[in-house]
Design a protein around this motif. Structure first.
Motif, PDB file in Angstrom:
ATOM      1  N   LEU A 276      31.888 -57.297 104.008  1.00 44.34           N
ATOM      2  CA  LEU A 276      32.775 -57.008 102.677  1.00 44.34           C
ATOM      3  C   LEU A 276      33.607 -58.150 102.708  1.00 44.34           C
ATOM      4  CD1 LEU A 276      34.093 -55.382 100.783  1.00 44.34           C
ATOM      5  CD2 LEU A 276      35.368 -54.397 102.522  1.00 44.34           C
ATOM      6  N   TYR A 303      39.587 -52.451 114.408  1.00 40.79           N
ATOM      7  CA  TYR A 303      38.400 -53.588 114.487  1.00 40.79           C
ATOM      8  C   TYR A 303      38.071 -53.408 116.050  1.00 40.79           C
ATOM      9  CZ  TYR A 303      41.823 -57.049 116.197  1.00 40.79           C
ATOM     10  OH  TYR A 303      42.853 -57.687 116.612  1.00 40.79           O
ATOM     11  N   TRP A 402      33.856 -56.969 107.995  1.00 43.24           N
ATOM     12  CA  TRP A 402      34.186 -57.516 106.691  1.00 43.24           C
ATOM     13  C   TRP A 402      34.956 -58.977 107.316  1.00 43.24           C
ATOM     14  CZ3 TRP A 402      39.968 -57.513 107.696  1.00 43.24           C
ATOM     15  CH2 TRP A 402      40.241 -56.621 108.536  1.00 43.24           C
ATOM     16  N   ARG A 433      41.680 -53.043 100.884  1.00 48.99           N
ATOM     17  CA  ARG A 433      40.788 -52.961 101.541  1.00 48.99           C
ATOM     18  C   ARG A 433      39.970 -51.601 101.861  1.00 48.99           C
ATOM     19  NH1 ARG A 433      45.255 -53.621 104.492  1.00 48.99           N
ATOM     20  NH2 ARG A 433      45.502 -52.470 106.466  1.00 48.99           N
ATOM     21  N   GLU A 434      40.983 -50.569 101.892  1.00 48.71           N
ATOM     22  CA  GLU A 434      40.604 -49.358 102.429  1.00 48.71           C
ATOM     23  C   GLU A 434      39.585 -48.684 101.412  1.00 48.71           C
ATOM     24  OE1 GLU A 434      40.950 -47.907 105.071  1.00 48.71           O
ATOM     25  OE2 GLU A 434      42.204 -49.428 106.028  1.00 48.71           O
ATOM     26  N   ILE A 437      36.349 -50.768 101.240  1.00 50.80           N
ATOM     27  CA  ILE A 437      35.493 -50.289 102.366  1.00 50.80           C
ATOM     28  C   ILE A 437      34.675 -49.103 102.021  1.00 50.80           C
ATOM     29  CG2 ILE A 437      35.524 -49.564 104.747  1.00 50.80           C
ATOM     30  CD1 ILE A 437      37.631 -51.798 105.431  1.00 50.80           C
ATOM     31  N   GLN A 438      35.220 -48.009 101.583  1.00 49.95           N
ATOM     32  CA  GLN A 438      34.790 -46.982 101.127  1.00 49.95           C
ATOM     33  C   GLN A 438      33.947 -47.045 100.005  1.00 49.95           C
ATOM     34  OE1 GLN A 438      37.743 -43.739  99.924  1.00 49.95           O
ATOM     35  NE2 GLN A 438      36.068 -42.569  99.435  1.00 49.95           N
ATOM     36  N   ARG A 440      32.035 -49.969  99.383  1.00 47.57           N
ATOM     37  CA  ARG A 440      31.066 -50.481 100.147  1.00 47.57           C
ATOM     38  C   ARG A 440      30.157 -49.594 101.035  1.00 47.57           C
ATOM     39  NH1 ARG A 440      29.291 -55.551 101.092  1.00 47.57           N
ATOM     40  NH2 ARG A 440      30.193 -56.134  99.009  1.00 47.57           N
ATOM     41  N   GLN A 448      31.396 -43.053 106.489  1.00 50.86           N
ATOM     42  CA  GLN A 448      32.636 -43.704 106.554  1.00 50.86           C
ATOM     43  C   GLN A 448      32.884 -44.245 108.027  1.00 50.86           C
ATOM     44  OE1 GLN A 448      34.516 -44.397 103.917  1.00 50.86           O
ATOM     45  NE2 GLN A 448      32.685 -44.021 102.875  1.00 50.86           N
ATOM     46  N   LEU A 451      32.004 -48.181 110.010  1.00 54.43           N
ATOM     47  CA  LEU A 451      32.852 -49.299 110.323  1.00 54.43           C
ATOM     48  C   LEU A 451      33.930 -48.941 111.067  1.00 54.43           C
ATOM     49  CD1 LEU A 451      33.422 -52.259 109.765  1.00 54.43           C
ATOM     50  CD2 LEU A 451      34.556 -51.648 107.507  1.00 54.43           C
TER      51      LEU A 451
END
Length: 493
Positions: A276, A303, A402, A433-434, A437-438, A440, A448, A451
């Motif tokens: 992402l 991360y 990402w 980003r949240e 990310i969801q 993607r 979920q 990542l």
């Protein structure tokens, strides 16, 4: 291995095939099984049988999809460990770290070979006398891996004896570029035989460099042939599973057909589906003004490990030490550091001894660290190919991750937009980003929790500062707030 995999490494064809179907030997299959490799990825499925059949092969496939295992498997199948005294395969890489990584991978894959496989790595930064002493006392290894400068020196002085069956160029477009081309040609001339098989692999392979790869052996064969003798070598076979940029029509819209081997073949862009792409736009002009934003990313996001790319070696070392002071275990790796520091940082990355590697583009290519799920561009690269390779440090072998680019308004933001247009990726704001990310993960049909670190991962996070060249010996740390306050005038103004 990742818990979930994208279609970059899994498709309907590969799911119906195992490595045992590729005519590989029992020792290699046993090693692959212990490494968790059951089904070949698309590049492995297409490369291994073609290379085992003989003939030169040029491969372009996305970063982190299994190219190294593909060419290592081919080389190991062709090496006779009962024979000694000369190297049967020469594997070249543009950086010392990639060379060390390839040597380790060959040892893992060749663990069960009988007699024992001998792999040696010859790189710059190590006293050449050590390599010469090793070759004199133990003889040439079955497989010699190294960087072009050191390998060429050992070949020219006669320390490394070869009867090569394979010549492999990893990150071949880099090795065939101006900086290395003369050395690569000289090495090819020194190890060339009629039966030598040529393998060239990379995630980016611009057409002019493909032509250079095709011409390399023809050029050497012409040079070594007697006058009037025809050159009969066939052109290399090509396994092209991606392209370095998207093609566009006259209206600027992406063309799905990327120019495969046959009309209508679909060739994807080299971007990994699991990455992402995010941007964090700031006001300012100096890289130091990005440090507070970098701290925000590295202290608030979920991360395991991260790469932070900078354009200057001195900045890399300084920022790594600042991160350590702020409580984020970090290391630096640049071409200006001596080999001992670089080796220590590389080993620490693999062993999860720190969480953030601050580096130059020395580490943009080829490095495989399975826990890296975030890449940060503190400085943008100049070329789109470098952006591609940087993004390939995360989302390895079908996982997800990402990449966030910290850019100033104006020229930097426009430069990132240029990459977006050239490579065809979607770009979301870091603040969103949240949701991105969801979205993607849903698009990839992944859960979920695909990542980010698990609770077990969090409990294993390194806590101690990692040694940094020039850093004080004290291990005292500042809180993130204390760090930002103490460095505000110098780094945030």
């Amino acid at each position: 291995m990742p818990r979930f995999k994208t279609s970059d490494v899994v498709d309907s064809e590969t799911q119906q095939c195992t490595f045992a179907d590729l005519s590989l030997s029992a020792p290699l299959l046993q090693a692959l099984q212990e490494m968790g490799c059951e089904h070949p990825s698309p590049v492995q499925l297409r490369t291994i049988p073609q290379a085992l059949a003989g003939g030169d092969v040029i491969v372009q496939a996305k970063s982190g999809t299994g190219k190294t295992i593909a060419f290592c498997s081919v080389v190991l199948e062709g090496v006779n460990t009962s024979s000694s005294g000369t190297s049967q395969a020469i594997v070249l890489a543009p950086t010392r770290e990639i060379a060390m990584q390839i040597a380790d991978e060959l040892r893992r894959l060749g663990w069960y070979m009988v007699p024992v496989l001998d792999v040696a790595c010859f790189i710059g930064g190590v006293p050449v006398e050590e390599d010469e002493e090793r070759l004199e006392s133990k003889g040439a290894p079955h497989i010699a891996v190294g960087t072009p400068g050191r390998m060429l020196k050992l070949l020219r002085e006669g320390s490394l004896l070869t009867d090569a069956r394979f010549l492999v160029l990893d990150e071949a477009d880099k090795l065939l570029d101006t900086n290395f081309r003369q050395d690569i040609t000289a090495i090819t001339e020194l190890v060339f035989t009629k039966s030598l098989q040529f393998l060239a692999v990379s995630a980016t392979f611009p057409p002019p460099l493909v032509a250079l790869a095709e011409d390399l052996f023809v050029h050497v064969e012409k040079k070594r042939a007697t006058r009037g003798q025809p050159v009969m070598r066939d052109l290399p076979n090509k396994v092209f599973l991606c392209t370095s940029a998207v093609k566009k029509d006259k209206d600027g819209l992406n063309i799905i057909d990327g120019g495969g081997e046959e009309p209508g073949d679909v060739v994807e862009t080299a971007l990994l589906k699991g990455v992402l792409h995010l941007r964090y736009v700031l006001q300012g002009y100096h890289v130091r003004q990005k440090v507070p934003a970098l701290l925000e990313v590295l202290t608030t996001a979920a991360y395991q490990q991260a790469f932070v790319f900078v354009g200057d070696s001195n900045n890399a070392i300084q920022i790594a030490e600042l991160l350590n002071q702020a409580g984020v275990p970090a290391a630096a790796s640049t071409g200006k550091l001596d080999q001992a520091w670089r080796t220590q940082a590389f080993a620490g990355l693999k062993r999860f001894q720190y969480r953030v590697l601050v580096c130059t583009d020395l580490m943009a290519r080829g490095i495989d660290a399975e826990k890296v799920d975030v890449v940060v561009n503190l400085d943008l690269p100049v070329e789109k190919e470098t952006y591609l390779h940087r993004s390939g440090r995360t989302a390895r072998f079908g996982s997800v991750g990402w990449m966030v680019s910290l850019v100033f308004e104006g020229d930097e933001a426009e430069h990132l937009h240029f990459f977006q247009m050239q490579l065809g990726f979607e770009l979301a704001e870091y603040a969103d980003r949240e949701a991105a990310i969801q979205s993607r993960l849903e698009a990839l049909s992944l859960p979920q929790d695909a990542l980010g670190p698990s609770q077990i991962d969090v409990e294993q996070f390194p806590q101690q500062p990692f040694p940094t060249p020039g850093a004080p010996s004290s291990t005292g740390r500042l809180s993130t707030m204390e760090f930002l306050i103490s460095h505000h005038c110098k780094y945030a103004c």
